[in-house]
Design a protein around this motif. Structure first.
Motif, mmCIF file in Angstrom:
data_model
loop_
_atom_site.group_PDB
_atom_site.id
_atom_site.type_symbol
_atom_site.label_atom_id
_atom_site.label_comp_id
_atom_site.label_asym_id
_atom_site.label_seq_id
_atom_site.Cartn_x
_atom_site.Cartn_y
_atom_site.Cartn_z
ATOM 1 N N LEU A 17 50.573 29.372 -57.763
ATOM 2 C CA LEU A 17 51.712 28.582 -57.315
ATOM 3 C C LEU A 17 52.188 27.043 -56.960
ATOM 4 O O LEU A 17 53.049 26.764 -57.342
ATOM 5 C CB LEU A 17 52.330 30.043 -55.870
ATOM 6 N N ALA A 18 51.489 26.528 -55.838
ATOM 7 C CA ALA A 18 51.656 25.970 -55.383
ATOM 8 C C ALA A 18 51.649 24.281 -56.485
ATOM 9 O O ALA A 18 52.258 23.725 -56.690
ATOM 10 C CB ALA A 18 51.200 25.512 -53.842
ATOM 11 N N LYS A 19 50.256 24.989 -57.474
ATOM 12 C CA LYS A 19 50.336 24.377 -59.086
ATOM 13 C C LYS A 19 51.256 23.957 -59.531
ATOM 14 O O LYS A 19 51.936 23.241 -60.145
ATOM 15 C CB LYS A 19 48.719 24.201 -59.713
ATOM 16 N N GLU A 20 51.845 25.308 -59.729
ATOM 17 C CA GLU A 20 53.260 25.145 -60.350
ATOM 18 C C GLU A 20 54.454 24.726 -60.035
ATOM 19 O O GLU A 20 55.205 24.495 -60.652
ATOM 20 C CB GLU A 20 53.520 26.905 -60.579
ATOM 21 N N LEU A 30 46.885 20.484 -50.458
ATOM 22 C CA LEU A 30 47.552 20.237 -49.182
ATOM 23 C C LEU A 30 48.180 21.845 -48.427
ATOM 24 O O LEU A 30 47.899 21.887 -47.491
ATOM 25 C CB LEU A 30 48.539 18.822 -49.055
ATOM 26 N N SER A 31 48.856 22.437 -49.381
ATOM 27 C CA SER A 31 49.906 23.008 -48.901
ATOM 28 C C SER A 31 48.859 24.149 -48.281
ATOM 29 O O SER A 31 49.051 24.957 -47.788
ATOM 30 C CB SER A 31 50.323 23.438 -50.215
ATOM 31 N N VAL A 32 47.331 24.232 -49.181
ATOM 32 C CA VAL A 32 47.001 25.778 -48.521
ATOM 33 C C VAL A 32 46.002 24.894 -47.231
ATOM 34 O O VAL A 32 45.665 25.590 -46.247
ATOM 35 C CB VAL A 32 45.510 25.914 -49.942
ATOM 36 N N LEU A 33 45.413 23.875 -47.153
ATOM 37 C CA LEU A 33 45.156 23.769 -45.875
ATOM 38 C C LEU A 33 45.782 23.329 -44.859
ATOM 39 O O LEU A 33 45.262 23.517 -43.208
ATOM 40 C CB LEU A 33 43.983 22.116 -46.321
ATOM 41 N N LEU A 241 52.845 25.495 -48.578
ATOM 42 C CA LEU A 241 54.082 25.005 -49.411
ATOM 43 C C LEU A 241 55.601 24.856 -49.449
ATOM 44 O O LEU A 241 55.772 23.933 -49.715
ATOM 45 C CB LEU A 241 53.903 26.343 -50.899
ATOM 46 N N LEU A 242 56.370 25.697 -48.925
ATOM 47 C CA LEU A 242 57.002 25.537 -48.488
ATOM 48 C C LEU A 242 57.209 24.248 -47.430
ATOM 49 O O LEU A 242 58.606 23.200 -48.382
ATOM 50 C CB LEU A 242 57.897 26.334 -47.183
ATOM 51 N N PHE A 243 56.662 23.885 -46.755
ATOM 52 C CA PHE A 243 56.644 21.944 -46.275
ATOM 53 C C PHE A 243 56.564 21.294 -47.123
ATOM 54 O O PHE A 243 57.242 20.259 -47.365
ATOM 55 C CB PHE A 243 55.897 22.852 -45.094
#
Length: 262
Positions: A17-20, A30-33, A241-243
Motif C-alpha cells: 500500500l505504501a508503494k501505491e 522507510l514507512s515499514v522500517l 505510512l501516515l507520517f
C-alpha cells in the motif's frame, strides 16, 4: 514462528500500500522500517495471541478496501468483506477500524454523490463469515462480551475513572510512540507539513490510524473503559505510512545516510 509470520506478512501488505501511496520504493520501505520502533512489532512479537491474530486481517482489510474504491472490482469487494469478518472474529476491537473506514466511506460518498451497487457486496460476505459466531454468542449468553467488559474494569464504576483511565491511556500511547518518533527524526529533520483534507489518500490514512485511536479514547472517557496496552497492537500498523506521507516532501535521504546505508 506463527507470530513472526503474521508480523512479516503484515509488513509486506503495508509495503504494497505504501508503494501505491508514495510512488517511491525507498519511502515505502522507510514507512515499514519505522514500525520496528513500535513496541508491539518488536519486543512482544514472540507471543502468539489474539492481538497478533488481528494484525494480518487489519492490514488486508485496509488494503482491499482501498483497492475496492480504486478499481471497483467485485473480487476486491469480496476480499474486503472476507478479511473484515475474519478480523472481527479474531477480536471484537477490530470494529474500531471498520468504524473509521465507514466514516471515511460516508464522507467520500457525500463528496462524490455517486453510489455503485458493488458497495453492498462486502456486507453479505461479512455477515456470512460472522453468522456461526453470532449464533454461538446468543446460545452462550454473550460470555465473550461480558468477559471483555470485566477485563476492562467496567464493573468498578467510579466517576474519577472517566478521567483517570483516559489519562492513563494517553500516557501509555505517548510512551509507546517515543522510539517511533525518534526513528522518524532520523528521516525527517524538520517536522513541517500542511494538512490537505481534499487529499483522499491522506484522509484515508487518518481514518484508519488516528480515528480508531481517538474512538478508543472516546470509549474510555464515556464508559470508564480501562484500555489494556496490548489491545492497541494493530492500531499502529499504518503509522509509518501516515507520517512518511505527511512529511514526504521534506524527507532528507542524505541526512539519513549519516546513520544507515541505503
Amino acid at each position: 514462528l506463527m507470530s513472526q509470520i503474521f508480523v512479516i506478512f503484515s509488513f509486506v501488505v503495508v509495503f504494497k500500500l505504501a508503494k501505491e501511496f508514495l510512488k517511491n520504493e525507498v519511502h515505502a520501505l522507510l514507512s515499514v522500517l519505522l514500525l520496528e520502533g513500535i513496541y508491539f512489532y518488536n519486543f512482544t512479537t514472540p507471543e502468539f495471541n489474539v492481538n497478533v491474530c488481528q494484525i494480518p486481517f487489519w492490514t488486508l482489510t485496509v488494503y482491499y478496501f482501498w483497492q475496492s474504491l480504486k478499481d471497483e472490482k467485485v473480487k476486491n469487494f469480496i476480499l474486503f468483506g472476507l478479511f473484515a469478518g475474519l478480523g472481527v472474529l479474531s477480536k471484537y476491537l477490530f470494529i474500531y477500524l471498520l468504524i473509521g473506514i465507514v466514516i471515511f466511506f460516508i464522507f467520500r460518498l457525500n463528496k462524490n454523490k455517486k453510489f455503485n451497487y458493488k458497495y453492498l457486496i462486502p456486507i453479505p460476505v461479512f455477515l456470512l463469515i460472522l453468522a456461526p459466531h453470532l449464533i454461538w454468542l446468543v446460545d452462550n449468553d454473550f460470555r465473550t462480551i461480558t468477559y471483555g467488559l470485566k477485563r476492562a474494569s467496567l464493573e468498578d464504576s467510579n466517576f474519577l475513572n472517566h478521567f483517570l483511565y483516559p489519562l492513563k491511556f494517553i500516557i501509555k500511547q505517548i510512551g509507546i510512540l517515543i522510539p517511533f518518533f525518534g526513528l522518524l527524526s532520523l528521516v525527517v529533520p524538520q517536522f513541517k507539513f500542511k494538512l490537505k483534507f481534499h487529499d483522499e489518500k491522506l484522509t484515508y490514512l487518518i481514518s484508519v490510524t488516528l480515528l480508531p485511536i481517538f474512538l478508543m479514547l472516546l470509549t474510555s472517557i464515556i464508559f470508564e473503559l480501562n484500555i489494556r496496552t496490548m489491545w492497541m497492537t494493530p492500531f499502529y500498523l499504518f503509522f509509518g505510512l501516515l507520517f512518511i506521507y505527511f512529511f514526504k516532501s521534506t524527507i532528507n535521504l542524505n541526512y539519513l545516510r549519516r546513520f544507515i546505508i541505503i
